[in-house]
Design an enzyme around this catalytic site. Structure first.
Site, short mmCIF file in Angstrom:
data_model
loop_
_atom_site.label_atom_id
_atom_site.label_comp_id
_atom_site.label_asym_id
_atom_site.label_seq_id
_atom_site.Cartn_x
_atom_site.Cartn_y
_atom_site.Cartn_z
N ARG A 173 2.04 0.93 6.55
CA ARG A 173 1.56 -0.40 6.97
C ARG A 173 1.32 -0.59 8.46
NH1 ARG A 173 -0.02 -1.33 1.96
NH2 ARG A 173 1.58 -1.95 0.49
N PHE B 34 -0.44 -6.02 -5.24
CA PHE B 34 0.00 -4.86 -6.00
C PHE B 34 0.96 -4.02 -5.15
CE2 PHE B 34 -4.18 -5.68 -8.00
CZ PHE B 34 -3.83 -5.59 -9.35
N ASN C 227 -4.90 3.01 4.57
CA ASN C 227 -5.32 1.61 4.43
C ASN C 227 -4.49 0.66 5.29
OD1 ASN C 227 -3.11 2.06 2.78
ND2 ASN C 227 -3.77 0.62 1.20
N ASP D 105 -7.51 5.61 -0.59
CA ASP D 105 -6.51 5.08 -1.53
C ASP D 105 -6.31 3.58 -1.37
OD1 ASP D 105 -4.34 5.56 -3.52
OD2 ASP D 105 -3.19 4.59 -1.94
N HIS E 194 -1.60 8.95 -8.31
CA HIS E 194 -0.97 8.07 -9.30
C HIS E 194 -1.63 8.02 -10.68
CE1 HIS E 194 -4.03 5.46 -7.57
NE2 HIS E 194 -3.33 5.17 -6.51
N HIS F 149 2.73 4.25 1.95
CA HIS F 149 2.01 3.26 2.77
C HIS F 149 3.00 2.73 3.80
CE1 HIS F 149 -1.48 3.13 0.05
NE2 HIS F 149 -0.59 3.37 -0.89
N ASP G 108 3.98 6.49 -3.97
CA ASP G 108 3.07 5.37 -3.71
C ASP G 108 3.86 4.18 -3.14
OD1 ASP G 108 0.85 3.78 -3.49
OD2 ASP G 108 0.44 3.63 -5.64
N HIS H 106 5.87 -4.79 0.50
CA HIS H 106 5.29 -6.11 0.80
C HIS H 106 6.43 -7.04 1.20
CE1 HIS H 106 1.29 -5.17 -0.62
NE2 HIS H 106 1.80 -4.67 -1.73
#
EC number: 3.5.2.3
Lengths: 310, 431
Positions: free
Chosen positions: B65, B324, B95, B153, B233, B63, B306, B310
């Site tokens: 972002r 998460f 996402n 996902d 995952h 990810h 994965d 954050h």
């Protein structure tokens, strides 16, 4: 032994000796509560803050009185969880309190583990006054104190805890507390409210209340939250009361002189029949008194007290 | 003419299944020769004696972002983290904000990756518009723009009917579907694995059944539609059993596991450390054992991170409030080596296969091999090198790792993409 911990976050990590020290310290504290003038100078100059993210008049008042009887200065901050959503983090609030000189912060929070986060953040002592479905150690300590006072000891007793175990921090702390002190614990409630693998904590799980009550020395009823029915955890209040409510006939299955306990507030006629709640076996009001004594003992120990100077 | 000779290492060829001493000559970004005793001519030489030379690692699940959450990670910072972790290519999940459900976002990601100029970034397009699980995306357009797979996902496709249509259409278009298996009504409100630890910690649980029900459903739909299905995952022993049985029956299903799921259990949550909050959650010892067995017997094809960065502020809160995800790119190879290769769960060749050939095959990429004419994407590994994980040293903007302070052995020391050294720990390059 002497108290060595900075915080009281739960009973899971306390030793039997530490629990005994708290209970022993609460004995002279209870004696203070019996005096005409209930005030000693022990904690003069100390500042105790109660930080409540969840409403609880009972627990908050108990802590505040405990602080006042020991001559500490106490301040209450009640914060709705909405302010958390607004961006004020628990850590920021805690840092502010620490900067203002709080010696002890008592935290009630709807989320499990919040006191652990706080204890890592600030130098002040942190007391968990209930965090989500995790622990409510002072409630369990006052329960242990009450049972020990009435029964003369804890080892070998049969304790039945009945109700919504899944969401109950009171049940979890009591399981740790009673089993560490040598009592046997049975839990009972609707299958939807028994958390997974709870047997591994050393308790016996019963699905019928009669089985749980059989030969019990202590019967601890838990408050059923009526909104759990809307979440589909049980079909109706009526059926809950029928299957898991404590009435006089069922209480007769327990040992004679068995103690009836409840952390309050009570749903009369749901988890407990009125005549049982107010009957001779009930120690519900004494639990409240003992709560103040136990909290005085904790404030004293966490403030670095040696032998009580009551 | 730009030349680089990688000299004196042991080359891992996961396709041939062997590890042999050989040099690799790179000319103009391509592999020009592989064999013993090569000479660089007028080119530079990288001495890799004692090191392993692998095809560039491919992480098919990250990810990055961007667009939308650049404070967490950008394509540039994510690419740096990938290079530092030994990855030469990554596939990034859609996402973002806006969701990569249209040509514009896919093209934007590719353009940003090109500007970063580090590793290869392959976008994954959304399966449904806005990843809302309702309407199909323009899958053919996404493929033309460069999407290599389709996935919602981060969110499950709750409706079996939508999933069925998505798989039928994806098969027609020729893109694999990557499924995030989670039955949302069973997982609702949960923040960790449902079991003894959630009971003791008083945290709402996510049962293993929430994952397994969807794994079962999607396997049935894959069998019915014929669409290649890749299960992201995998975290439970039950999922492993379902996948193993489906593969034996010939269903076109593949699966991946993350390093954190084969390394940690839900006991890591004990202190309410929010860097252990991941979805799917960390499971039990039995699940970890099943995942390792599935890696060893080939039921699980791929190791993917994965990687989910954050910000510190987002994670530095009550456990239930934290998002998460954890960052994985810079600890992945060390965890694979320390947890799988050294204890003998996987041979070095098998481990590299799950990080190169297999993800490339699933995504339809030409990467993941060392052969003459291929892009010179190469990862140099020092199997003896040991280091303690220090999040402060990460190239990723994310610091959310539960592995801080853990000692890892077997680390990337150089990452080469199209012949360019995009990460070099301390290997001398003599011009």
């Amino acid at each position: 032994m002497n108290w060595k911990r900075k915080d009281l976050l739960g009973l899971q990590n306390l030793s039997a000796e530490e629990i005994k020290l708290i209970l022993d310290t609460a004995v002279p504290m209870k004696e203070i509560l019996g005096r005409a003038i209930k005030k000693v100078p022990t904690l003069r100059g100390r500042t105790v803050v109660t930080l409540f993210y969840e409403p609880s008049t009972r627990t908050r008042t108990s802590f505040e009185l405990a602080a006042k009887y020991l001559s500490a200065d106490s301040v209450n901050i009640s914060t709705s969880t909405s302010s958390v959503v607004k961006g004020e983090t628990l850590k920021d609030t805690a840092r502010t309190l620490a900067a203002m000189g709080a010696d002890v912060v008592i935290l009630r929070h709807p989320m499990a583990g919040a006191p652990n986060l706080l204890a890592r953040t600030i130098r002040a002592a942190v007391i968990n006054a209930g965090d989500g479905a995790h622990e409510h150690p002072t409630q369990a300590l006052l329960d242990l104190f009450t049972v020990r006072e009435k029964k003369g000891g804890l080892a070998g007793l049969n304790v039945a805890i009945i109700g919504d175990i899944l969401h109950s921090r009171v049940a979890r702390s009591n399981i740790w507390g009673f089993t560490k002190m040598g009592a046997r614990v049975r839990i009972c409630g609707p299958a939807t409210m028994i958390p997974p693998e709870i047997e591994a904590t050393g308790v016996q799980v019963c699905t019928r209340i009669e089985e749980a009550l059989d030969g019990a020395d202590v019967v601890m009823m838990l408050r059923i939250q009526l909104e759990r029915q809307q979440r589909g955890l049980f079909p109706s209040i009526r059926e809950y009361a029928r299957l898991f409510g404590l009435n006089r006939e069922r209480l007769a299955l327990a040992r004679s002189g068995a103690l009836v306990m409840h952390p309050g507030p009570i749903n009369r006629g749901v988890e407990i029949a009125p005549e049982v709640a107010d009957g001779i076996n009930s120690v519900i009001n004494e639990q409240v008194t003992n709560g103040v004594a136990v909290r005085m003992a904790l404030l004293y120990l966490l403030s670095g007290g040696g032998m009580p100077d009551a | 003419m730009h030349k680089l000779l990688i000299k004196g290492g042991r080359v891992i060829d996961p396709q041939a299944g062997e590890m042999i001493p050989a040099d690799i000559l790179i000319v103009e970004g391509k592999i020009a020769a592989v064999g013993p005793g090569l000479e660089p001519g007028e080119g530079a030489v990288m001495d890799v004696a004692g090191k392993l030379v692998a095809p560039g690692l491919i992480d098919m699940h990250v990810h990055f972002r961007e667009p939308g959450f650049e404070a967490k990670e950008t394509i540039t910072s994510g690419s740096r983290a990938a290079a530092r972790g030994g990855f030469t290519a990554v596939a990034c999940m859609p996402n973002t904000n806006p969701v990569a459900d249209n040509r514009a976002v896919i093209s934007y990601i590719k353009a940003r990756a090109k500007e970063a100029g580090l590793v290869k970034v392959y976008p994954i397009g959304a399966l449904t518009r806005g990843s809302r699980g309702e309407e199909l995306t323009e899958m053919a357009d996404l493929k033309e723009a460069g999407a290599v797979a389709l996935s919602d996902d981060g969110r499950p496709v709750a409706s079996a009917a939508v999933m069925r249509r998505a798989m039928q259409y994806a098969r027609m278009v020729g893109l694999p579907v990557i499924s995030h298996c989670e039955e949302p009504t069973l997982s609702a409100g949960g923040v960790m694995h449902e079991g003894y630890m959630s009971t003791v910690l008083g945290l709402p649980g996510i049962p293993a059944a929430a994952e397994e029900i969807m794994v079962a459903r999607d396997i049935i739909l894959s069998e019915y539609t014929g669409c290649p299905l890749h299960i992201a995952h995998v975290s439970t022993a039950g999922s492993v059993r379902l996948i193993r049985e489906a593969k034996a029956r010939g269903v076109p299903v593949t699966a991946e596991v993350t390093p954190h799921h084969f390394t940690l259990t839900d006991r890591a949550v004990a202190d309410y450390d929010t860097s252990t909050k991941v979805n799917p959650p960390l499971r039990t010892e039995e699940d970890v054992a099943a995942l390792k067995e599935a890696l060893a017997d080939g039921t699980i094809d791929v190791i993917a991170t994965d990687h989910a960065p954050h910000t510190l502020e987002e994670k530095d809160v009550e456990y239930q409030m934290a998002p998460f995800g954890l960052v994985g790119l810079e600890t992945a190879l060390g965890l694979v080596w320390t947890e799988l290769v050294i204890p003998g769960v996987l041979s070095p060749v098998e481990a590299i296969r799950k990080l190169t050939v297999n993800p490339a095959r699933i995504l339809g990429l030409r990467e993941g091999v060392i052969k003459v004419g291929a892009d010179a994407d190469i990862t140099i590994i020092d199997p003896q090198l040991t280091e303690v994980v220090d999040p402060a040293a990460f190239a990723s903007k994310g610091r959310n790792t539960p592995f801080a302070g853990r000692s890892l052995q077997g680390l990337p020391v150089a990452t080469i993409v199209r012949g360019q050294v995009v990460y070099n720990r301390n290997l001398a390059v003599i011009a």
